[in-house]
Design a protein around this motif. Sequence first.
Motif, PDB file in Angstrom:
ATOM      1  N   ARG A 145       0.809   4.258  -2.762  1.00  0.00           N
ATOM      2  CA  ARG A 145       0.628   5.671  -2.426  1.00  0.00           C
ATOM      3  C   ARG A 145       1.728   6.520  -3.056  1.00  0.00           C
TER       4      ARG A 145
ATOM      5  N   ASN B 198       0.823  -1.214   0.000  1.00  0.00           N
ATOM      6  CA  ASN B 198       0.000   0.000   0.000  1.00  0.00           C
ATOM      7  C   ASN B 198       0.854   1.258   0.000  1.00  0.00           C
TER       8      ASN B 198
ATOM      9  N   ARG C 127       1.263   9.568  -6.048  1.00  0.00           N
ATOM     10  CA  ARG C 127       1.631  10.980  -5.807  1.00  0.00           C
ATOM     11  C   ARG C 127       2.213  11.515  -7.066  1.00  0.00           C
TER      12      ARG C 127
END
Length: 111
Positions: free
Chosen positions: A107, A103, A111
């Motif tokens: 992430r 995870n 971004r």
Amino acid sequence: AIAAAFPKTEYQRCIVHQVRNTLKYVPDKDRKAFAADLKTIYHASDEEKARLALDRVTEKWTTKYPNSMKRWYDNWDAITPIFKFSPDVRKVIYTTNAIESLNSTYRKLNR
């Protein structure tokens, strides 16, 4: 949220995080012995033996660290599903670190 979307889902608390949260209140001088005692809980062969181990560990350490085992009792329903699995499967699912790592990578990519 998980239970609302998937009502038959069984939730398993991460044993590694459970142990870390317990040991953060134990000074270094007792940490190794305390961790060895905690291991008797999550390495037990079934839930009944694990509960007996939990009671023994609590009895042993409660005079020195009165609140150290409270979270184990509070989270017992989320800890016990692991005892439904074989020792080989338990080694894979006792921690959520692999999932958390994945995870985290997602992430970063988003971004």
